[in-house]
Enzyme design. Structure first.
Site, PDB file in Angstrom:
ATOM      1  CG  ASP A 150     -52.428  54.131  33.403  1.00  0.00           C
ATOM      2  OD1 ASP A 150     -51.546  54.322  32.548  1.00  0.00           O
ATOM      3  OD2 ASP A 150     -53.271  53.208  33.318  1.00  0.00           O
ATOM      4  CB  SER A 151     -46.791  55.618  32.963  1.00  0.00           C
ATOM      5  OG  SER A 151     -46.954  56.991  32.678  1.00  0.00           O
ATOM      6  CG  ASP A 196     -53.754  57.218  30.883  1.00  0.00           C
ATOM      7  OD1 ASP A 196     -54.300  57.323  29.762  1.00  0.00           O
ATOM      8  OD2 ASP A 196     -52.609  56.772  31.055  1.00  0.00           O
ATOM      9  CE  LYS A 199     -52.953  57.388  27.181  1.00  0.00           C
ATOM     10  NZ  LYS A 199     -52.972  55.976  27.669  1.00  0.00           N
ATOM     11  CD  GLU A 220     -53.917  50.839  28.768  1.00  0.00           C
ATOM     12  OE1 GLU A 220     -54.009  49.588  28.787  1.00  0.00           O
ATOM     13  OE2 GLU A 220     -53.067  51.465  29.424  1.00  0.00           O
ATOM     14  CD  GLU A 235     -47.256  51.675  25.493  1.00  0.00           C
ATOM     15  OE1 GLU A 235     -48.304  52.213  25.892  1.00  0.00           O
ATOM     16  OE2 GLU A 235     -46.308  51.363  26.242  1.00  0.00           O
TER      17      GLU A 235
END
Ligand code: KIV
Length: 279
Positions: A49-50, A88, A118, A120, A187
């Site tokens: 999602d960056s 993501d 993925k 978080e 991270e």
């Protein structure tokens, strides 16, 4: 009989089995063309999602939508045949409940064909990870610095500096591993903390700003190739400066157009008698 050897995509169990073995090579990809270039060289591509910041110029990853992730996930799948691809889950598409997470992840799996997702979070996301894995959705977790938590953390800062913080990251990583995650992204985490987590977990750790002790490494491709910003974060090694090359090429093109050097005769369609026009 086909003479072309079929390439088999690297599977989630193959990534999982690289724990403590040959380092897992990972990069991000958001587009078909970039994915095509990276596919022969990496084990895993993350449609991160960056992309909100890197492709769309947003200030954070928070405005990224599920539809954006699905469109880019499908584009990356079209450009790859070898790399394991994970996508993501964007902010707001999974935090509400395991059921919401399943609906979002199922759309990603069905509409992109990716190998997994993925998300978080650690302890607080363990039930969600379990729920997804029990329903056939491979999950890579992401702990330490979590960009979707930027407003809680107050910025993008390295994590694990205090004993309390280090302990929290360890508990987060253990919780998602026990819940069935096949790997965990660490991270912005201090090296000793990353080392302790990597030693403690039965699944691979994939580091970004978490040192060489991790079982694999991931970076944002645009950072690696000099395509994002002029600022290079400490944890990034820039392997090319494509941004400068693009600026120089655009400058030369503009000069050529203004001086009528481009297009030249070789770039023009000419009548048959006058030349050999190819379409
Ligand atoms: O969104 C992303 O690109 C990521 C990587 C930086 C791990 O989460």
């Amino acid at each position: 009989m086909s003479t072309v050897a079929s390439v088999k995509r690297i599977s989630i169990p193959q990534i999982r089995s690289r724990k403590g073995a040959e380092p897992i090579v990972c990069l991000t990809a958001y587009t078909t063309q970039m994915a095509r270039r990276l596919d022969p060289h990496v084990d895993l591509l993350l449609v991160g999602d960056s992309l909100g910041m890197v492709l769309y110029g947003l200030d954070s990853t928070l405005p990224v939508t599920l539809d954006m992730m699905i469109a880019h996930g499908a584009a990356v799948m079209r450009g790859t045949e070898r790399a394991c691809v994970i996508v993501d889950l964007p902010f707001g598409s999974y935090q509400e409940s395991p059921e919401q997470a399943f609906r979002s992840a199922a759309r990603i799996m069905a509409e992109t064909g990716a190998n997994g997702v993925k998300l978080e979070g650690g302890v607080e996301m363990a039930d969600t990870v379990r729920f997804l894995v029990q329903r056939c959705i491979p999950v890579c977790a992401h702990v330490g610095l979590m960009p979707q938590a930027v407003n809680i953390a107050g910025g993008f800062k390295a994590t694990g500096r205090s004993d309390e913080e280090a302990q929290k990251i360890m508990l987060d990583a253990q919780a998602v591993a026990e819940a069935g995650a096949f790997a965990v992204v660490l991270e912005g985490t201090l090296e000793p903390v990353a080392a302790a987590i990597t030693a403690a977990l039965p699944i691979p750790t994939i580091g970004i700003g978490a040192s060489a002790v991790c079982d694999g490494q991931i970076l944002v491709s645009e950072d690696v190739f000099g395509l994002f910003s002029d600022f290079t974060p400490r944890f990034v090694k820039r392997y090319a400066d494509l941004g400068s090359q693009i600026s120089e090429a655009a400058h030369t093109y503009a000069q050529d157009v203004r001086a009528r050097r481009f297009p030249s005769r070789e770039h023009c369609f000419l009548p048959k008698a006058a030349g050999s026009a190819k379409i």
